[in-house]
Write a protein that holds these residues in place. Structure first.
Motif, PDB file in Angstrom:
ATOM      1  N   UNK A 240       1.087  -0.022  43.343  1.00 42.36           N
ATOM      2  CA  UNK A 240       1.479   1.381  43.373  1.00 42.36           C
ATOM      3  C   UNK A 240       0.665   2.116  44.431  1.00 42.36           C
ATOM      4  N   UNK A 241       1.223   3.243  44.896  1.00 45.17           N
ATOM      5  CA  UNK A 241       0.430   4.187  45.673  1.00 45.17           C
ATOM      6  C   UNK A 241       0.742   5.595  45.198  1.00 45.17           C
ATOM      7  N   UNK A 242      -0.146   6.510  45.500  1.00 38.60           N
ATOM      8  CA  UNK A 242      -0.048   7.881  44.982  1.00 38.60           C
ATOM      9  C   UNK A 242       0.048   7.883  43.456  1.00 38.60           C
ATOM     10  N   UNK A 243      -0.479   6.856  42.829  1.00 44.28           N
ATOM     11  CA  UNK A 243      -0.554   6.700  41.381  1.00 44.28           C
ATOM     12  C   UNK A 243       0.776   6.390  40.706  1.00 44.28           C
ATOM     13  N   UNK A 244       1.901   6.867  41.273  1.00 48.06           N
ATOM     14  CA  UNK A 244       3.173   6.715  40.567  1.00 48.06           C
ATOM     15  C   UNK A 244       4.274   6.044  41.384  1.00 48.06           C
ATOM     16  N   UNK A 245       4.085   5.848  42.703  1.00 50.06           N
ATOM     17  CA  UNK A 245       5.127   5.227  43.536  1.00 50.06           C
ATOM     18  C   UNK A 245       4.968   3.719  43.453  1.00 50.06           C
ATOM     19  N   UNK A 246       5.955   3.095  42.842  1.00 50.57           N
ATOM     20  CA  UNK A 246       5.884   1.667  42.562  1.00 50.57           C
ATOM     21  C   UNK A 246       6.413   0.848  43.725  1.00 50.57           C
ATOM     22  N   UNK A 247       5.663  -0.158  44.129  1.00 52.54           N
ATOM     23  CA  UNK A 247       6.097  -1.064  45.190  1.00 52.54           C
ATOM     24  C   UNK A 247       6.733  -2.306  44.569  1.00 52.54           C
ATOM     25  N   UNK A 248       7.827  -2.761  45.188  1.00 48.47           N
ATOM     26  CA  UNK A 248       8.527  -3.928  44.671  1.00 48.47           C
ATOM     27  C   UNK A 248       8.938  -4.874  45.806  1.00 48.47           C
TER      28      UNK A 248
END
Length: 537
Positions: A240-248
């Motif tokens: 994740x980045x910015x705490x809530x943006x999930x990377x997939x």
């Protein structure tokens, strides 16, 4: 494959060009065209697919073109038509008397081949981005093509009436860049993904989709099967980045180019692009062979591993969506082609944006030979398309090598002819760059076309040239970067030659000049050249 462009500037340009086109059309556009017959002839078709024949060789034989090494020097401009866009992305279908082409924000137009006058136009589909192909269905001829965002369309060739439109529901944000191919009752449609551009938004969770190949029913546009390039795209949460943006991931591996059809083996061949996000898959930067009836994979061969890249990386390598192990972005944007060695054995040839070219066994995917030309990079290497002359046993390789990432390998923009049996160089024409800017770069990014002992190539500096196929001698040259008195009255100028490249049909040479993407020279000229003698059916 960087076949995308910045959306906001493109939208502004589209509005401006559409307004200008409407103004001119209301005054003087059709002054000399009142008696044009609205019904096109449909008895003689000069191509079956983007690759001219199903094999994808981009070779026009003497049965379909009278332009050859003996008369190419006599070509002169017959007429120019002003397109309603400065990013022309359509490739024409030509009949005995008509030229069908997508006209940017205007729609699909049927032009009289002799005069350039409009027979009919369809204004409902304004994002046409592919070649126009045809198929006979229940006694009528359908024109089939894709819109960049609007999906796949079928139009009645006689009237211009819509027959059906289809957006295959394969993932939420499909992008249609590669040309479809129609064969019997099926249309094969390459599909990529808008996530290549959406990744530039740092609040977008990149990425969950993959490219693939869809098969549609020619009568209805109904989806018959879909072959994704990644079986379980976006199945892994990588952080994740910015705490809530999930990377997939894995994601990407788009199919940018047209498929090639082998009617003997009942196989489709096509190339895939790079991954958009980590982890990298085993099917990016690969050539696929799939069965035409089911989409099942016969074989797949990856040529560059761990190539992970998206548009976020063009903003900054520290962008949160740019993969931490960024790849070189050297996918297969150009379609492969099937040709024969002079011994009679089939060989599949594929050119990559790395500058590598491969000879492949079509039965197994085994590499028979490989060779490399130039430096390669995100905009080529081989960018849009190669060609072959089966009569000479030669393949022709256009090299872009547009300035991009730093590299110790020298740039070598130009045209290369190789022996298809072993990839050995037969001749080359290296084009010297007049500057390092993309607006005047002399590399060959556009697809090329071969004819009877000729090769036609358009360069990014706007120069259209014809070479002898057997030795590389230059036979004819024309600078398209000029202003034209267009038959439809629209202010018209040429620019960069890129994208789908030239078409040979009868005694005509047809090309769109001007491709305003990637900081290149914008223009809106559809140019039709001719020799003195018409081709007889």
């Amino acid at each position: 494959m960087l076949h995308t462009s910045t959306l906001l500037p493109a939208l502004i340009k589209l509005i401006a060009w559409t307004a200008l086109s409407s103004l001119v059309a209301s005054t003087s556009a059709y002054a000399n065209c009142e008696n044009t017959d609205i019904k096109p002839g449909l008895q003689q078709l000069f191509s079956k697919s983007w690759g001219i024949e199903y094999s994808g060789e981009r070779f026009q034989s003497s049965a379909n073109t009278s332009i050859n090494a003996d008369n190419a020097s006599t070509l002169s401009l017959k007429w120019a038509y002003g397109l309603s866009t400065d990013q022309p992305r359509s490739y024409p279908l030509v009949t005995e008397d008509t030229l069908f082409i997508g006209d940017g924000g205007r729609g699909l137009v049927a032009l009289d081949k002799e005069t350039g006058c409009v027979r009919w136009e369809n204004n409902s589909i304004k994002d046409i981005s592919t070649s126009i192909i045809s198929e006979q269905v229940d006694g009528r001829t359908l024109l089939i093509f894709s819109g960049r965002r609007s999906g796949v369309h079928a139009v009645d060739a006689s009237t211009g009436d819509n027959v059906w439109s289809s957006v295959p529901k394969v993932h939420p944000v499909p992008l249609f860049s590669g040309s479809p191919l129609a064969y019997k009752d099926t249309i094969f449609v390459p599909i990529s993904s808008l996530e290549i551009g959406l990744s530039a938004n740092p609040f977008y969770g990149c990425c969950t989709t993959s490219g693939g190949m869809a098969a549609l029913d020619v009568r209805t546009g109904e989806l018959l099967w879909y072959r994704p390039t990644i079986e379980k795209a976006g199945s892994v949460i990588t952080g994740k980045h910015y705490l809530f943006v999930e990377k997939r991931g894995p994601s990407g591996a788009p199919v940018w180019g047209a498929p090639m059809l082998d009617t003997q083996r009942d196989l489709l061949f096509f190339g895939s692009g790079q991954n958009y996000s980590l982890p990298a898959s085993l099917t990016s930067d690969a050539i696929f062979a799939v069965h035409t009836k089911t989409g099942e994979i016969a074989w797949v061969k990856q040529f560059t591993a761990d190539d992970t890249f998206n548009m976020a990386c063009t903003i900054s390598i520290d962008h949160p969506n740019c993969p931490s192990t960024m790849g070189p972005d050297v996918d297969f944007g150009a379609p492969p082609l099937l040709t024969q060695r002079l011994s009679g054995q089939d060989i599949l040839i594929a050119g990559q944006k790395s500058g590598d070219v491969y000879g492949i066994n079509p039965n197994t995917g085994q590499t028979i030979w490989s060779t490399r030309f130039g430096r390669g990079g995100p905009l080529g290497g081989v960018h849009w398309g190669i060609a072959a002359n089966p009569e000479l046993g030669l393949a022709f390789i256009p090299i872009s090598d547009i300035p991009a990432f730093p590299s110790d390998v020298p740039q070598a923009p130009g045209l290369y002819a190789i022996d298809v049996k072993d990839g050995s160089l037969r001749w080359s024409v290296e084009r010297e760059a007049s500057c390092q800017e993309r607006s005047c770069w002399t590399g060959l990014s556009a697809a090329i076309t071969a004819g009877p002992n000729i090769v036609v190539a358009g360069a990014m500096d706007g120069i259209l040239e014809i070479y002898r196929a057997d030795n590389g001698e230059k036979l004819w040259s024309y600078n398209t970067k000029t202003e034209y008195d267009a038959v439809n009255g629209l202010p018209t100028k040429g620019g960069t030659l890129d994208a789908h490249g030239p078409m040979l049909a009868g005694n005509l040479l047809i090309v769109s000049s001007g491709y305003g993407s990637f900081q290149q020279e914008a223009g809106n000229a559809l140019l039709v050249f001719s020799t003195a003698q018409e081709q007889t059916p």
